[in-house]
Motif scaffolding. Structure first.
Motif, PDB file in Angstrom:
ATOM      1  N   GLU A 253      28.473 -73.352 -24.678  1.00  0.00           N
ATOM      2  CA  GLU A 253      29.099 -73.936 -23.393  1.00  0.00           C
ATOM      3  C   GLU A 253      30.525 -73.817 -23.961  1.00  0.00           C
ATOM      4  O   GLU A 253      30.824 -74.704 -23.325  1.00  0.00           O
ATOM      5  N   VAL A 254      30.801 -74.778 -25.350  1.00  0.00           N
ATOM      6  CA  VAL A 254      31.800 -75.386 -25.220  1.00  0.00           C
ATOM      7  C   VAL A 254      32.788 -74.415 -25.686  1.00  0.00           C
ATOM      8  O   VAL A 254      33.796 -74.544 -25.693  1.00  0.00           O
ATOM      9  N   THR A 255      32.751 -73.147 -26.786  1.00  0.00           N
ATOM     10  CA  THR A 255      33.641 -72.302 -27.651  1.00  0.00           C
ATOM     11  C   THR A 255      33.326 -70.605 -26.920  1.00  0.00           C
ATOM     12  O   THR A 255      34.528 -70.161 -26.749  1.00  0.00           O
ATOM     13  N   GLY A 256      32.304 -70.913 -26.317  1.00  0.00           N
ATOM     14  CA  GLY A 256      32.118 -68.871 -25.206  1.00  0.00           C
ATOM     15  C   GLY A 256      31.615 -68.207 -25.812  1.00  0.00           C
ATOM     16  O   GLY A 256      31.716 -67.066 -25.479  1.00  0.00           O
ATOM     17  N   ARG A 257      31.300 -68.598 -27.039  1.00  0.00           N
ATOM     18  CA  ARG A 257      30.515 -67.780 -27.836  1.00  0.00           C
ATOM     19  C   ARG A 257      29.382 -68.411 -28.476  1.00  0.00           C
ATOM     20  O   ARG A 257      28.763 -69.951 -28.961  1.00  0.00           O
ATOM     21  N   PRO A 258      28.588 -67.642 -28.554  1.00  0.00           N
ATOM     22  CA  PRO A 258      27.173 -67.820 -29.305  1.00  0.00           C
ATOM     23  C   PRO A 258      27.280 -68.152 -31.136  1.00  0.00           C
ATOM     24  O   PRO A 258      28.658 -68.013 -31.711  1.00  0.00           O
ATOM     25  N   PRO A 259      26.628 -69.624 -31.551  1.00  0.00           N
ATOM     26  CA  PRO A 259      26.693 -70.003 -32.855  1.00  0.00           C
ATOM     27  C   PRO A 259      26.883 -68.979 -33.552  1.00  0.00           C
ATOM     28  O   PRO A 259      26.542 -67.509 -33.083  1.00  0.00           O
ATOM     29  N   ARG A 260      27.317 -68.797 -35.139  1.00  0.00           N
ATOM     30  CA  ARG A 260      27.690 -67.982 -35.951  1.00  0.00           C
ATOM     31  C   ARG A 260      25.408 -67.928 -36.812  1.00  0.00           C
ATOM     32  O   ARG A 260      25.667 -69.368 -36.940  1.00  0.00           O
ATOM     33  N   THR A 261      24.778 -67.104 -37.278  1.00  0.00           N
ATOM     34  CA  THR A 261      23.956 -67.201 -37.928  1.00  0.00           C
ATOM     35  C   THR A 261      24.585 -67.234 -39.115  1.00  0.00           C
ATOM     36  O   THR A 261      24.824 -66.846 -40.641  1.00  0.00           O
ATOM     37  N   PHE A 262      22.696 -67.586 -40.136  1.00  0.00           N
ATOM     38  CA  PHE A 262      22.835 -67.753 -41.060  1.00  0.00           C
ATOM     39  C   PHE A 262      23.318 -66.774 -42.067  1.00  0.00           C
ATOM     40  O   PHE A 262      23.487 -66.590 -43.306  1.00  0.00           O
ATOM     41  N   ALA A 263      22.591 -65.447 -41.519  1.00  0.00           N
ATOM     42  CA  ALA A 263      22.719 -63.999 -41.883  1.00  0.00           C
ATOM     43  C   ALA A 263      24.453 -64.004 -41.897  1.00  0.00           C
ATOM     44  O   ALA A 263      24.684 -63.801 -43.484  1.00  0.00           O
ATOM     45  N   GLN A 264      24.473 -64.503 -41.100  1.00  0.00           N
ATOM     46  CA  GLN A 264      27.059 -64.464 -41.209  1.00  0.00           C
ATOM     47  C   GLN A 264      27.133 -65.181 -42.500  1.00  0.00           C
ATOM     48  O   GLN A 264      27.904 -65.014 -43.312  1.00  0.00           O
TER      49      GLN A 264
END
Length: 275
Positions: A253-264
């Motif tokens: 909601e704040v950044t416009g993109r999904p959060p990074r995964t732990f795999a990343q």
């Protein structure tokens, strides 16, 4: 607008500095030892200590955005200097403040709540970067030893920073009285699951080995934890707060993109888990 970042050499602070600089915002990094800062080229580095607020006053000159942490000194104790820091920020003309801490409000947050400054309370769950504590045993023994295996929605430090940057550079996200932003990763993962992801990223076997309560007590005591802190750590591992495993939409909601995964995160740090 110039943004002053406190805790600029920490896990999240470095990301805040780097993201602000990459986006072209003038950024000033506060540190107690500028000679050891190792920050991106072009970043202004200022000397100051949050436990001595008047040392911070020169760094606030011309600043309109302020990223605050809530602890300081060599022992990492909660700051008792919140009222003075807020007074100095108000006097300097700061217009937006982001505060990085846990879900409870402390002295810095209380001082901001009593002020006219627009601010936002960033409330991340466990950092993905905490897995670096496992790196040495993973490298040398191919094993990670952990007490407890409860899932947590661990969050990438770059996502915490991205929320801070949005607060500091976008109008309306910081408000008088304090907006609250609980920050999580995209999914709850247990330590065992995180170890498996790390092993895949590192391209080598890494075994998860659960510790017993007695082993964990001995480990914490050997680290110098007093008995009451040891028992608190035990109970926290056995019965963590529900917020730790929840997934919030804050990053998207704040950044416009999904959060990074732990795999990343694991892919970015894979070399640290190899011999």
């Amino acid at each position: 607008m110039t943004v002053l970042v406190t805790g600029a050499t920490g896990t999240v602070g470095r990301q805040v500095v780097a993201q602000l600089a990459a986006a072209g915002h003038p950024v000033r990094a506060l540190t107690r030892d500028p000679a050891k800062a190792r920050l991106p080229e072009g970043v202004e580095v200022a000397r100051g200590d949050l436990t001595e607020p008047d040392s911070v006053a020169p760094a606030l000159d011309g600043v309109t955005g302020l990223h605050l942490i809530t602890f300081g000194g060599d022992d990492g104790e909660p700051l008792a200097t919140g009222p003075r820091l807020v007074e100095l920020a108000t006097r300097a003309g700061v217009r937006r403040v982001s505060v990085l801490s846990g879900f409870d409000r402390g002295g810095v947050e209380a001082a901001l709540a009593d002020s006219t400054l627009p601010w936002a309370h960033l409330q991340p769950v466990e950092f993905m970067a905490n897995a670096l504590e496992w790196a040495e045993s993973a490298r040398t023994e191919g094993v990670v030893r952990v007490f407890g295996d409860k899932p947590g929605s661990v969050v990438h430090e770059a996502d915490i920073a991205a929320v801070a940057v949005a607060v500091l550079t976008t109008g309306g996200l910081a408000t008088a009285g304090g907006s609250e932003y609980p920050i999580t990763g995209p999914e709850p993962l247990s330590p065992r699951q995180r170890v498996a992801i790390l092993a895949e990223a590192a391209g080598r076997p890494i075994r998860f080995e659960p510790l017993t309560e007695d082993q964990e007590r001995a480990r914490l005591a050997a680290m110098g934890w007093p008995p009451d802190y040891v028992e608190f750590g035990i109970q926290l591992a056995l019965d963590p707060p529900a917020e730790g495993a929840a997934v919030t939409p804050t990053v998207r909601e704040v950044t416009g993109r999904p959060p990074r995964t732990f795999a990343q995160w694991a892919s970015e740090h894979a070399a640290e888990f190899r011999p």
